[in-house]
Scaffold this motif. Structure first.
Motif, PDB file in Angstrom:
ATOM      1  N   THR A 195      -2.229 -43.702 -39.231  1.00  0.00           N
ATOM      2  CA  THR A 195      -1.424 -42.499 -39.028  1.00  0.00           C
ATOM      3  C   THR A 195      -2.237 -41.238 -39.311  1.00  0.00           C
ATOM      4  O   THR A 195      -2.017 -40.196 -38.681  1.00  0.00           O
ATOM      5  CB  THR A 195      -0.181 -42.535 -39.931  1.00  0.00           C
ATOM      6  N   ALA A 196      -3.179 -41.320 -40.248  1.00  0.00           N
ATOM      7  CA  ALA A 196      -3.954 -40.138 -40.643  1.00  0.00           C
ATOM      8  C   ALA A 196      -5.112 -39.841 -39.692  1.00  0.00           C
ATOM      9  O   ALA A 196      -5.739 -38.785 -39.788  1.00  0.00           O
ATOM     10  CB  ALA A 196      -4.508 -40.343 -42.060  1.00  0.00           C
ATOM     11  N   MET A 197      -5.399 -40.717 -38.759  1.00  0.00           N
ATOM     12  CA  MET A 197      -6.546 -40.527 -37.868  1.00  0.00           C
ATOM     13  C   MET A 197      -6.271 -39.446 -36.828  1.00  0.00           C
ATOM     14  O   MET A 197      -5.129 -39.238 -36.415  1.00  0.00           O
ATOM     15  CB  MET A 197      -6.879 -41.846 -37.170  1.00  0.00           C
ATOM     16  N   PRO A 198      -7.326 -38.729 -36.373  1.00  0.00           N
ATOM     17  CA  PRO A 198      -7.131 -37.657 -35.393  1.00  0.00           C
ATOM     18  C   PRO A 198      -6.625 -38.149 -34.034  1.00  0.00           C
ATOM     19  O   PRO A 198      -5.850 -37.465 -33.372  1.00  0.00           O
ATOM     20  CB  PRO A 198      -8.531 -37.030 -35.253  1.00  0.00           C
ATOM     21  N   VAL A 199      -7.074 -39.326 -33.595  1.00  0.00           N
ATOM     22  CA  VAL A 199      -6.587 -39.915 -32.352  1.00  0.00           C
ATOM     23  C   VAL A 199      -5.473 -40.901 -32.708  1.00  0.00           C
ATOM     24  O   VAL A 199      -5.695 -41.878 -33.424  1.00  0.00           O
ATOM     25  CB  VAL A 199      -7.710 -40.636 -31.585  1.00  0.00           C
TER      26      VAL A 199
ATOM     27  N   LEU B  57     -12.763 -44.285 -30.649  1.00  0.00           N
ATOM     28  CA  LEU B  57     -12.378 -42.941 -30.218  1.00  0.00           C
ATOM     29  C   LEU B  57     -12.230 -42.003 -31.414  1.00  0.00           C
ATOM     30  O   LEU B  57     -12.603 -40.822 -31.347  1.00  0.00           O
ATOM     31  CB  LEU B  57     -11.078 -43.000 -29.426  1.00  0.00           C
ATOM     32  N   ASN B  58     -11.693 -42.512 -32.503  1.00  0.00           N
ATOM     33  CA  ASN B  58     -11.569 -41.692 -33.710  1.00  0.00           C
ATOM     34  C   ASN B  58     -12.931 -41.336 -34.287  1.00  0.00           C
ATOM     35  O   ASN B  58     -13.152 -40.212 -34.739  1.00  0.00           O
ATOM     36  CB  ASN B  58     -10.722 -42.431 -34.757  1.00  0.00           C
ATOM     37  N   LEU B  59     -13.842 -42.306 -34.270  1.00  0.00           N
ATOM     38  CA  LEU B  59     -15.193 -42.028 -34.744  1.00  0.00           C
ATOM     39  C   LEU B  59     -15.867 -40.969 -33.876  1.00  0.00           C
ATOM     40  O   LEU B  59     -16.478 -40.012 -34.397  1.00  0.00           O
ATOM     41  CB  LEU B  59     -16.016 -43.322 -34.735  1.00  0.00           C
ATOM     42  N   PHE B  60     -15.750 -41.108 -32.560  1.00  0.00           N
ATOM     43  CA  PHE B  60     -16.340 -40.118 -31.655  1.00  0.00           C
ATOM     44  C   PHE B  60     -15.704 -38.749 -31.847  1.00  0.00           C
ATOM     45  O   PHE B  60     -16.367 -37.715 -31.719  1.00  0.00           O
ATOM     46  CB  PHE B  60     -16.176 -40.568 -30.201  1.00  0.00           C
ATOM     47  N   SER B  61     -14.394 -38.720 -32.133  1.00  0.00           N
ATOM     48  CA  SER B  61     -13.711 -37.450 -32.376  1.00  0.00           C
ATOM     49  C   SER B  61     -14.255 -36.765 -33.615  1.00  0.00           C
ATOM     50  O   SER B  61     -14.491 -35.549 -33.625  1.00  0.00           O
ATOM     51  CB  SER B  61     -12.211 -37.696 -32.517  1.00  0.00           C
ATOM     52  N   LEU B  62     -14.470 -37.541 -34.673  1.00  0.00           N
ATOM     53  CA  LEU B  62     -15.027 -36.974 -35.919  1.00  0.00           C
ATOM     54  C   LEU B  62     -16.444 -36.455 -35.719  1.00  0.00           C
ATOM     55  O   LEU B  62     -16.866 -35.498 -36.361  1.00  0.00           O
ATOM     56  CB  LEU B  62     -14.990 -38.037 -37.024  1.00  0.00           C
ATOM     57  N   LEU B  63     -17.195 -37.112 -34.800  1.00  0.00           N
ATOM     58  CA  LEU B  63     -18.568 -36.691 -34.531  1.00  0.00           C
ATOM     59  C   LEU B  63     -18.648 -35.563 -33.502  1.00  0.00           C
ATOM     60  O   LEU B  63     -19.737 -35.097 -33.156  1.00  0.00           O
ATOM     61  CB  LEU B  63     -19.388 -37.885 -34.033  1.00  0.00           C
ATOM     62  N   GLY B  64     -17.486 -35.145 -32.986  1.00  0.00           N
ATOM     63  CA  GLY B  64     -17.455 -34.079 -31.997  1.00  0.00           C
ATOM     64  C   GLY B  64     -17.825 -34.526 -30.599  1.00  0.00           C
ATOM     65  O   GLY B  64     -18.129 -33.688 -29.730  1.00  0.00           O
ATOM     66  N   LEU B  65     -17.783 -35.841 -30.348  1.00  0.00           N
ATOM     67  CA  LEU B  65     -18.164 -36.376 -29.043  1.00  0.00           C
ATOM     68  C   LEU B  65     -16.967 -36.661 -28.153  1.00  0.00           C
ATOM     69  O   LEU B  65     -17.122 -37.020 -26.978  1.00  0.00           O
ATOM     70  CB  LEU B  65     -18.983 -37.653 -29.222  1.00  0.00           C
ATOM     71  N   PHE B  66     -15.776 -36.541 -28.707  1.00  0.00           N
ATOM     72  CA  PHE B  66     -14.579 -36.829 -27.925  1.00  0.00           C
ATOM     73  C   PHE B  66     -13.491 -35.848 -28.351  1.00  0.00           C
ATOM     74  O   PHE B  66     -13.192 -35.700 -29.549  1.00  0.00           O
ATOM     75  CB  PHE B  66     -14.113 -38.269 -28.155  1.00  0.00           C
ATOM     76  N   ALA B  67     -12.886 -35.171 -27.369  1.00  0.00           N
ATOM     77  CA  ALA B  67     -11.834 -34.200 -27.649  1.00  0.00           C
ATOM     78  C   ALA B  67     -10.474 -34.866 -27.553  1.00  0.00           C
ATOM     79  O   ALA B  67     -10.185 -35.574 -26.588  1.00  0.00           O
ATOM     80  CB  ALA B  67     -11.906 -33.053 -26.657  1.00  0.00           C
ATOM     81  N   VAL B  68      -9.658 -34.665 -28.608  1.00  0.00           N
ATOM     82  CA  VAL B  68      -8.329 -35.258 -28.647  1.00  0.00           C
ATOM     83  C   VAL B  68      -7.441 -34.579 -27.603  1.00  0.00           C
ATOM     84  O   VAL B  68      -7.411 -33.366 -27.535  1.00  0.00           O
ATOM     85  CB  VAL B  68      -7.707 -35.121 -30.052  1.00  0.00           C
TER      86      VAL B  68
END
Length: 433
Positions: free
Chosen positions: A119-123, A422-433
């Motif tokens: 639940t706490a993840m950005p994606v 996808l959450n890991l990529f989002s944290l690294l700035g490689l994937f936009a939510v």
């Protein structure tokens, strides 16, 4: 944390480990042949426990864990395979029961933590995973059709397909009934008619069922053993029905995704209708597995941990926990009492027995297909085509590696891995939510 869930699941796992230790019941059918050897002292518990672990670890991690993480519901693969191992491995009954209870408490506690993490993840992973349930019931409702095709050929299959299609169109157009339940009923009726016709044709041509009378004395001895353990089996049935009725446990891969979807409905009438439809599917699954469970029980004297699986249906449909407990115990008692009569019927109608094998195979094939479609829907909702790309990589990587994750669980596992990636990529700035 839900204290009722913690208490009931802990008690259930404690009981299942205890009866596994006593060689009264087991969940993994592959362990039944070795338990009599353990009970008679012909096999050391350390060796038996090693075999149990080897047979169970893959199912626990793949089917058990992935289905639970993707639905939020516990399933027998996750709860009972480890209690099989603990019950077989540990020599003391009470230590086995204690270890089983600890496992149940750990699973409940860990599930709460996993849900909070997701639940706490950005994606968002929780809501998209609900997409996995959408194709399941519709696709599984076709299991009689696939079974007829496999057993009786394309002519009978075409007739069955036409009957199913006409019934579905009629129900959708003119009633408010669930079309999947009706088409399952129509398909099963066609399957039974085909099986009975085949047996009558065989008898007319001089082909008679094999004589099984020589093995009946063995069945009688094993049946006495089953009756001696009936009180413990009934208590286990009561606990399973309670945990199922409380909404914590899903009976099988057939029901888990549709059940998770049903529990999210806010309208009470719609929810009960959806749960009833799940129960109908569970009944047919139980009929498909009944011959295997019955014959294994009568040849080993060891019952299935969940009986003929109808105890789940009782849990789904009971109005409250007390009635679920009572009916769960009664269901197991009735099942055990009917074992010999069921075996005689299966001996007299071999095509029905073969039909059960085909039903079981059809359900597995269709479940794999439905979850693959559901997985695609889920990852597309998580991350569009990027999610689909990751899903395909993980799914086919499993195929290339020789399926370390079982095929039926591979879509759920790939979906979870895709969400985490996808959450890991989002944290690294490689994937936009």
């Amino acid at each position: 944390m839900d204290l009722l869930q913690l208490a009931t699941v802990t008690a259930l796992c404690s009981m299942t480990a205890l009866i596994a230790n006593m060689s009264a019941s087991i969940f993994h059918d592959g362990l039944r042949p070795i338990l009599p050897q353990v009970a008679q002292g012909n096999m050391q518990r350390k060796e038996a426990g090693s075999i149990a672990f080897g047979l169970s670890i893959g199912f626990t991690v793949s089917v058990g864990l992935s289905f639970t993480l993707s639905t939020g519901l516990l399933n027998p693969w996750l709860l009972f395979l480890p209690t099989d191992v603990l019950g077989v491995l540990i020599s003391s009954r009470w230590l086995a029961a204690l270890a089983g209870g600890c496992w149940g408490a750990f699973v409940v506690t860990a599930l709460v933590g996993m849900d909070a993490l997701f639940t706490a993840m950005p994606v968002d992973m929780i809501e998209p995973m609900a997409e996995m349930a959408k194709p399941v019931m519709t696709v599984l409702a076709l299991f009689p059709l696939l079974a007829v095709f496999k057993q009786f050929g394309w002519h009978s299959g075409a007739i069955c397909g036409a009957a199913i299609l006409i019934s579905r169109l009629f129900v959708v157009q003119f009633t408010s009934l669930p079309p999947e339940a009706i088409q399952m009923l129509v398909g099963v009726l066609v399957l039974i008619i085909c099986a009975i016709r085949q047996d009558r044709r065989d008898r007319k041509n001089g082909i008679v069922p094999a004589d099984m009378s020589s093995i009946h004395p063995l069945y009688d001895d094993r049946f006495k053993q089953l009756k001696a353990n009936l009180p413990l089996l009934a208590i286990t049935g009561a606990l399973i029905a309670v945990v199922t009725n409380a909404g914590y446990l899903a009976g099988s891969e057939v029901s888990i995704y549709s059940l998770a979807d049903a529990y999210k409905l806010e309208d009470a009438t719609a929810q009960y209708t959806a749960i009833t439809q799940v129960a109908v599917a569970e009944v047919f699954r139980g009929l498909g597995f009944a011959p295997l469970i019955v014959m294994a029980a009568l040849t080993t004297g060891i019952y299935g941990m969940v009986g003929l699986t109808f105890v789940f249906v009782v849990g789904y449909l009971s109005p409250n926990l007390a009635i679920a407990a009572a009916l769960g115990a009664v269901t197991i008692i009735i099942e055990v009492g009917l074992l010999k009569k069921i075996s005689r019927m299966l001996e007299a109608f071999p095509s029905l027995r073969n039909a059960s094998d085909n039903i079981r195979d059809a359900m597995n094939v269709l479940m794999e297909f439905a979850l693959l479609i559901g997985g695609v829907l889920a990852v597309m909702k998580m991350g569009s085509t990027t999610g689909l790309t990751l899903f395909a990589v993980y799914y086919f990587l499993n195929e290339t590696l020789g399926r370390p994750v079982l095929k039926i669980a591979a879509p759920a596992a790939a979906t979870i891995l895709t969400g985490l990636s996808l959450n890991l990529f989002s944290l690294l700035g490689l994937f936009a939510v």
